[in-house]
Design an enzyme around this catalytic site. Structure first.
Site, PDB file in Angstrom:
ATOM      1  N   GLY A  36     -13.570  -3.992  -8.772  1.00 19.21           N
ATOM      2  CA  GLY A  36     -12.694  -2.824  -8.606  1.00 19.21           C
ATOM      3  C   GLY A  36     -11.690  -3.079  -7.489  1.00 19.21           C
ATOM      4  O   GLY A  36     -10.474  -2.915  -7.664  1.00 19.21           O
ATOM      5  N   HIS A  37     -12.212  -3.501  -6.335  1.00 13.39           N
ATOM      6  CA  HIS A  37     -11.315  -3.833  -5.220  1.00 13.39           C
ATOM      7  C   HIS A  37     -10.370  -4.968  -5.618  1.00 13.39           C
ATOM      8  O   HIS A  37      -9.174  -4.943  -5.296  1.00 13.39           O
ATOM      9  CB  HIS A  37     -12.122  -4.306  -3.998  1.00 13.39           C
ATOM     10  CG  HIS A  37     -13.093  -3.300  -3.457  1.00 13.39           C
ATOM     11  ND1 HIS A  37     -14.447  -3.461  -3.553  1.00 13.39           N
ATOM     12  CD2 HIS A  37     -12.898  -2.141  -2.791  1.00 13.39           C
ATOM     13  CE1 HIS A  37     -15.059  -2.446  -2.977  1.00 13.39           C
ATOM     14  NE2 HIS A  37     -14.145  -1.628  -2.505  1.00 13.39           N
ATOM     15  N   GLY A 147      -7.812   3.235  -6.030  1.00 16.23           N
ATOM     16  CA  GLY A 147      -8.476   3.245  -7.336  1.00 16.23           C
ATOM     17  C   GLY A 147      -8.686   4.660  -7.862  1.00 16.23           C
ATOM     18  O   GLY A 147      -8.977   5.578  -7.099  1.00 16.23           O
ATOM     19  N   ASP A 150     -12.000   6.844  -7.129  1.00 13.35           N
ATOM     20  CA  ASP A 150     -12.044   7.884  -6.094  1.00 13.35           C
ATOM     21  C   ASP A 150     -10.785   8.747  -6.261  1.00 13.35           C
ATOM     22  O   ASP A 150      -9.905   8.758  -5.406  1.00 13.35           O
ATOM     23  CB  ASP A 150     -12.072   7.242  -4.709  1.00 13.35           C
ATOM     24  CG  ASP A 150     -13.268   6.320  -4.563  1.00 13.35           C
ATOM     25  OD1 ASP A 150     -14.329   6.797  -4.170  1.00 13.35           O
ATOM     26  OD2 ASP A 150     -13.144   5.117  -4.889  1.00 13.35           O
TER      27      ASP A 150
HETATM   28  P1  AMP Z   1     -14.024   1.603  -0.898  1.00 16.80           P
HETATM   29  O1  AMP Z   1     -14.235   0.225  -0.376  1.00 16.80           O
HETATM   30  O2  AMP Z   1     -15.152   2.134  -1.703  1.00 16.80           O
HETATM   31  O3  AMP Z   1     -13.530   2.544   0.165  1.00 16.80           O
HETATM   32  O4  AMP Z   1     -12.822   1.482  -1.937  1.00 16.80           O
HETATM   33  C1  AMP Z   1     -11.596   0.907  -1.586  1.00 16.80           C
HETATM   34  C2  AMP Z   1     -10.613   1.113  -2.707  1.00 16.80           C
HETATM   35  O5  AMP Z   1     -11.117   0.511  -3.897  1.00 16.80           O
HETATM   36  C3  AMP Z   1     -10.380   2.597  -3.029  1.00 16.80           C
HETATM   37  O6  AMP Z   1      -9.008   2.812  -3.328  1.00 16.80           O
HETATM   38  C4  AMP Z   1     -11.239   2.801  -4.247  1.00 16.80           C
HETATM   39  O7  AMP Z   1     -10.786   3.839  -5.090  1.00 16.80           O
HETATM   40  C5  AMP Z   1     -11.086   1.457  -4.941  1.00 16.80           C
HETATM   41  N1  AMP Z   1     -12.196   1.249  -5.880  1.00 16.80           N
HETATM   42  C6  AMP Z   1     -13.515   1.382  -5.627  1.00 16.80           C
HETATM   43  N2  AMP Z   1     -14.230   1.185  -6.741  1.00 16.80           N
HETATM   44  C7  AMP Z   1     -13.330   0.911  -7.722  1.00 16.80           C
HETATM   45  C8  AMP Z   1     -13.432   0.624  -9.116  1.00 16.80           C
HETATM   46  N3  AMP Z   1     -14.614   0.563  -9.723  1.00 16.80           N
HETATM   47  N4  AMP Z   1     -12.296   0.394  -9.816  1.00 16.80           N
HETATM   48  C9  AMP Z   1     -11.090   0.452  -9.205  1.00 16.80           C
HETATM   49  N5  AMP Z   1     -10.923   0.730  -7.893  1.00 16.80           N
HETATM   50  C10 AMP Z   1     -12.021   0.955  -7.171  1.00 16.80           C
END
Ligand code: AMP
Length: 289
Positions: A36-37, A147, A150
């Site tokens: 995702g990241h 993403g 969220d």
């Molecule tokens: P986090 O590390 O969970 O704070 O996420 C960092 C970024 O990655 C945020 O913009 C999230 O929305 C995005 N993100 C997390 N999981 C996914 C996913 N499965 N698909 C796409 N983007 C994601």
């Protein structure tokens, strides 16, 4: 790829990149990177001259009973992934760098922070917007990548950027999923085998809702019932909320029309998971994302 730890050196670098006329793409994360990241990083790599990724587990967005201390921290592996993906700079400040003693300024996007996850995670979005604004200030990016997973957070940040006239393009990209549909998340690592199997029901329920809507169902209540019936078949999943709302203002919709967000938060064991789909219903023609 260069790793940067201090706010000051990041600011110097950002100023230099601006002087050189480079376009800067920014991907803020809390680390434990997954596909995702990486999809955000690849998009930034395509769109911008310079890609900066931040890894910062932000304490102000965790409630006192939440998983701040147990949140996965895998900096070495993350750095290797970033290097391989062509990231130019990795910004990974310590908590004291971002919140030096005496820190007391917070930013809040008021209405959009109130619904969906808001009541269940008091102060969460205030912490998110504060850290993201501070990161924006330090890095001075032209484009920032978030993403849809969220979605509330992304929508809130887009609002903050608009309200404060920040010269940053906010790009929201689709949710990356595991083969069985489960949205990728750093928190999935906490699921036991049984919980991991059960967790896939969240996306199955969202997919079912989309199908029903495509078949012409336009009553939120009916679609809600379809989703709940499926979720209730999975005893390991404890629903926190299920909302069918307008995706712009998060107001509840009785009739499914226009830009719709169906959002779920649920506990699977001790792990809280969220997922959502957006659907755009044009007159007599349903079209999902
Ligand atoms: P986090 O590390 O969970 O704070 O996420 C960092 C970024 O990655 C945020 O913009 C999230 O929305 C995005 N993100 C997390 N999981 C996914 C996913 N499965 N698909 C796409 N983007 C994601």
């Amino acid at each position: 790829m260069k790793q940067i730890q201090t706010v000051k050196s990041m600011q110097h670098l950002a100023a230099r990149l601006r002087r050189q006329g480079k376009t800067v793409g920014f991907v803020p994360t809390m680390g434990a990177l997954h596909e995702g990241h990486m999809s955000l990083i690849h998009a930034a790599r395509k769109a911008c001259d310079i890609v900066i990724v931040s890894i910062f587990v932000n304490p102000t967005q965790f409630g006192p009973a939440e998983d701040y201390t147990t949140y996965p921290r895998t900096l070495k592996a993350d750095a290797a992934l970033c290097r391989r993906a062509g990231v130019d700079f990795l910004f990974c400040p310590a908590v004291k760098e971002m919140y030096p003693s005496g820190f007391q300024t917070f930013i809040q996007v008021e209405k959009l922070s109130q619904g969906l996850c808001g009541p269940f995670r008091p102060g969460h979005f205030r912490g998110v917007t504060t850290v993201v604004l501070k990161l924006f200030q330090i890095l001075q990016p032209h484009q920032a990548f978030f993403g849809q997973k969220d979605y509330q957070q992304s929508r809130i940040i887009r609002q903050m950027v608009q309200d404060l006239a920040l010269p940053i393009r906010v790009i929201i990209l689709p949710t990356m999923r595991e083969a069985d549909g489960l949205a990728m998340s750093s928190r999935n690592a906490h699921l036991s085998r049984e919980e991991r199997r059960a967790a896939s029901v969240l996306y199955q329920a969202l997919k079912l809702a989309k199908e029903r809507i495509r078949q012409g169902k336009n009553s939120s209540e009916m679609v809600r019932k379809n989703i709940l019936d499926l979720l209730h078949q999975e005893p390991l999943v404890r629903l926190e909320y299920l909302e069918i709302v307008n995706s712009e203002d998060f107001k509840e919709t009785k009739e499914i029309a226009g830009h719709i967000l169906i959002a779920i938060a649920a506990w699977v064991g001790k792990t809280r998971l969220i997922d959502n789909i957006r659907i755009n219903i044009r007159p007599k023609n349903a079209n999902g994302s």
